[in-house]
Structures are given as C-alpha cells and as structure tokens.
Design an enzyme around this catalytic site. Structure first.
Site, short mmCIF file in Angstrom:
data_model
loop_
_atom_site.label_atom_id
_atom_site.label_comp_id
_atom_site.label_asym_id
_atom_site.label_seq_id
_atom_site.Cartn_x
_atom_site.Cartn_y
_atom_site.Cartn_z
N TYR A 1 0.82 -1.22 0.00
CA TYR A 1 0.00 0.00 0.00
C TYR A 1 0.85 1.27 0.00
CZ TYR A 1 -3.00 -3.79 1.44
OH TYR A 1 -3.63 -5.00 1.50
N TYR B 1 -13.60 -6.37 3.68
CA TYR B 1 -12.29 -6.49 3.01
C TYR B 1 -12.04 -7.97 2.73
CZ TYR B 1 -7.37 -6.73 2.02
OH TYR B 1 -6.18 -6.99 1.40
N ASP C 1 -15.58 -15.52 5.00
CA ASP C 1 -14.15 -15.25 4.89
C ASP C 1 -13.60 -15.15 6.30
OD1 ASP C 1 -11.64 -14.17 4.70
OD2 ASP C 1 -12.16 -12.67 3.18
N LYS D 1 -4.01 -16.40 6.88
CA LYS D 1 -3.29 -15.66 7.92
C LYS D 1 -2.70 -16.53 9.03
CE LYS D 1 -4.45 -10.99 7.01
NZ LYS D 1 -5.61 -10.54 6.22
C1 LIG Z 1 -5.89 -10.50 4.77
C2 LIG Z 1 -7.22 -10.87 4.31
C3 LIG Z 1 -7.44 -11.36 3.00
C4 LIG Z 1 -6.32 -11.50 2.00
O1 LIG Z 1 -5.36 -12.42 2.38
P1 LIG Z 1 -3.89 -12.34 1.71
O2 LIG Z 1 -3.17 -13.51 2.27
O3 LIG Z 1 -3.31 -11.02 2.15
O4 LIG Z 1 -4.06 -12.40 0.24
C5 LIG Z 1 -8.73 -11.71 2.66
N1 LIG Z 1 -9.75 -11.59 3.52
C6 LIG Z 1 -9.58 -11.14 4.78
C7 LIG Z 1 -10.75 -11.06 5.70
C8 LIG Z 1 -8.32 -10.75 5.21
O5 LIG Z 1 -8.15 -10.28 6.45
#
Ligand SMILES: *Cc1c(COP(=O)(O)O)cnc(C)c1O
Length: 425
Positions: free
Chosen positions: A21, A149, A246, A275
């Site tokens: 970013y 996000y 997600d 993550k």
């Molecule tokens: C970080 C994140 C992503 C993207 O994951 P990356 O490994 O950075 O591509 C997608 N969704 C959520 C909720 C996230 O926190």
C-alpha cells in the site's frame, strides 16, 4: 548489524523495494527487523519492540517458536516442495484432516491455496461454477455488506467496500456486485430485514453472499452481532443462494471462538482461512466447502475445478500449519484469548477519555481505538515505538491483535502504546 550496513539496506530499500500500500519510491522509512523471538521484534536502532500486530493476524504463537521451527526443519529434510497435480503427501493430507475436524460441521472438502486472496478467488469460482453446473449461469453476482475487506486480487477487490475502502479507485473497472449497508454492531430487526430483502430481490442473479463473520478487518475493524450470520443463513437457504464466510482474519481463535461462525453455530457453504493458518511462518490458505457444493460442481458439464496454484499444498507450509494447529488445540487457547481480552479492556479503557477518540472496542484478542479524524500515521507509529511497541495504525484507527502468548506485562505495555499512539495521532 553495523550502522553502515543498516544505512545501505535502507537506501536500497528506498530505491527498489515496493512496500504494501505504498508509493515508489517510498516516502517513509520502514523499520529494519533483524530477528524476532517470542513476542519481540529486534529492530535496528530501536532494540526490541513488543509486537502488537502478530504480523497482520498471523503470528498467533509468536516468533521463532521451537515447535514450529522443528516442524519446518523436519519437513525441510524430507522435501520442501513437490507439485500437487497427480501427487499428494502426508503434510497436506494431515492438514486437510485437521481443518475438516476443527471447522463447522458440514465442511468436508479442502482446496489448499497459496494466499488469502487466492482462497477467496477460489471460493468465488466454486460458487459461480456450482450454479453454472446446475444450469443457472445467470447467477454470477456476489452480494456482501459494506465495510468489508476480502483481499487485493481482482475479484476479492470487487467485494471490498466500494466507497472509502482501499480499492475505491477501481470501482468503475471491477465487476459490479450487490451491496447491503454495513452491519450495525448490535442486532437490529430492521437491518436483518434489509439483508433478507436484498437477498430475496437479487437471488435470481446472485451466486453467493460473502462476508467476514463477526469482525470486519481491514475494511474498518468493525464488530457486529453474530445473529446476523443466522439471518444470512436463513435467507440464503430460502432463496437458493450460497453463503461464504471469509475467516482469513477471524479464524483460529482470534475472536474468542475457534472460528467466528461458531459464535452463531452457523455452517457456511464455503469458508476461507489463511493468515494464522501457518502460525505466521509461511504463506498458505485454504478454501473449505460442503459436499453439496463439491458434488454440484462435479455433476456439471465441466466437472472439475480449474484451479491449481504452482505452490498449492506446499509441504513446508502444510507441516508448519499442522504443528501450529496442534499447538493451538493442545492448550487452553480459549483461556488465553479471554485473558488478552480482559487485559485489553482494562488497558484501553483510559483511551475513552482522550480527546478525538470516537470509540474503543475489544473482542477476543482484538483491541481497537477509533478516532474522529484520519490518523497521523507517522506520529502514531513513533509514539508506539517510543513505548517499545510495534503497531501499524491506519485510516482513523489504532488497533492491536497481539500473539496469544503475550504476557500480562507486555499486554499492558501494548495497551499503553495504543493509547499513546491515539493521543499523538
Ligand atoms: C488478509 C485478508 C485477506 C487477504 O489475504 P492475503 O493472504 O493477504 O491475500 C482476505 N480476507 C480477509 C478477511 C483478510 O483479512
């Protein structure tokens, strides 16, 4: 590391290295990390900083953990990678078994992806392909709520908040999705109706609803009532729409439940994790789905899921992920997260009376101080570093999600640093 070497690395970094970013060349000097252990980062020129970020939600057990190091080393001596097409291996199978066992009932099949964003791409592809296979290709839009996000690649960007979010620049170029208002923090009947109505109205063209359950992360660190997950589940079932959670940020205990879906005892049709999956060691993510989704796809005209990242199922990452999950489940993680929640509640309460602070909220091992103005990132970061803590404030917020192993003294220090950053920012 000698000062001259630090200077040289930072000069090269400024000249050549594109940071997340950020502009090129960079306007702000990054801190140079020499090593990390436990909850501490050793930073050139600053000594040790207590990590308040878990490297973006991932390092839940801290750094340089003996069990994770051992898993990586052991796997390294067997093989660090083999292709996953036509081959399989113990780490990937064992990881898949763990994910199926620990995730909400009904999620039976696992696609191993190489990053969170890719796992979201795969989730969207699964949903669109499911309806295509069932002869309903017109169901190809996604529905989500504002403030979300889901990653930085193309289709995940399209389900991020289209206004004020970090991908606003692209709103004219991305596929147009259906957006509900952002979810209120507590349960409101009227908002539940808004969600259900929108799903019903767009069901003919919508393949799936995708949301971050309970906590919206990088879109604004907002929390909402788990009851909305049940509202989504019911509306999706009633109107033939799939439901995707997600859990890339929320998974593996961060919110006080193993997965945020557990707060509402809801099983989505598709779930993404990432993550903290490898305890912050290696890049890996996964997309889980139910038998209904898998069988639907497999009955179609094209009965395969055409996706296969080169590093899919990477054995090193999978071995460390297994060790990280075993470490988590082998301890009373719930008590640790509760302890951190209590520590953050106490430590951040003083922020409520600071001028310019709009809201202070804590859930599980997540603490947020929201200001009534955009934060001065440089000043806020400096204030945290002066307290001996690494934080990464953004937008109008200072927030922390420390490793679960953070001791009470370090936790108090993190909370002091969050307050100092909020004051200076
Ligand atoms: C970080 C994140 C992503 C993207 O994951 P990356 O490994 O950075 O591509 C997608 N969704 C959520 C909720 C996230 O926190």
């Amino acid at each position: 590391m000698p000062d001259a070497r630090v200077e040289e690395l930072l000069a090269l970094d400024r000249q050549h290295v594109w940071h997340p970013y950020g502009p090129m060349p960079g306007r702000r000097e990054p801190l140079l990390v020499e090593s990390a252990a436990g909850v501490r980062l050793r930073v050139a020129g600053h000594g040790e900083l207590v990590d308040g970020m878990s490297s973006w939600w991932s390092a839940i057990h801290g750094y340089n953990h003996p069990a994770l190091n051992e898993a990586a080393r052991g796997q390294l001596d067997r093989m660090s990678h083999v292709m996953f097409g036509g081959l399989t291996h113990e780490p990937a199978v064992e990881l898949t078994r763990r994910l199926v066992d620990m995730s909400p009932d009904g999620l039976e099949h696992v696609f191993l992806a190489d990053s969170g964003s890719v796992s979201v791409e795969v989730a969207l592809k699964m949903c669109l392909q499911y309806w295509r296979s069932l002869g309903r290709p017109e169901k190809r839009r996604m529905l989500t709520w504002r403030g979300g996000y889901h990653g930085d690649t193309w289709h995940p960007m399209a389900v991020c908040d289209p206004e004020g979010g970090m991908h606003e620049l692209w709103s004219g170029a991305l596929p147009r999705q259906v957006f509900a208002d952002a979810p209120p923090s507590s349960y409101e009947e009227e908002y539940a109706r808004h969600l259900s109505d929108l799903i019903e109205r767009h069901a003919h063209e919508v393949a799936a609803v995708i949301v971050e359950p309970v906590v919206q992360g990088a879109g604004g660190m907002r929390f909402h009532s788990p009851t909305y997950l049940r509202v989504l589940r019911e509306a999706c079932d009633a109107h033939d729409v799939l439901l995707v959670f997600d859990e890339i940020a929320t998974g593996f205990g961060r919110t006080g439940a193993l997965f945020a879906a557990d707060h509402a005892a809801v099983t989505p049709d598709v779930m993404c994790v990432g993550k903290a999956l490898t305890g912050g060691y290696l890049t890996s993510a996964a997309t889980l789905c139910t038998s209904r989704v898998a069988e639907g796809i497999s009955r179609g005209e094209v009965p395969v899921l055409a996706h296969g990242p080169t590093f899919m199922g990477n054995p090193l990452a999978a071995a460390v992920a297994c060790a990280s999950i075993d470490l988590l489940l082998g301890q009373d993680w719930r008590a640790e997260v509760k302890r951190i929640e209590a520590g953050l509640r106490t430590g951040l309460s003083e922020a409520k009376s600071l001028p310019g602070v709009r809201d202070v909220r804590v859930l599980g091992a997540i603490g947020v101080v929201q200001l009534d103005h955009p934060i001065d990132m440089a000043a806020a970061t400096r204030a945290a570093v002066a307290e001996g803590v690494w934080l990464r404030p953004f937008r109008d917020m200072v927030y922390t999600m420390p490793p679960y192993i953070t001791g009470d003294d370090d936790l108090a220090r993190i909370a002091r640093a969050v307050c100092a950053a909020a004051r200076e920012g």
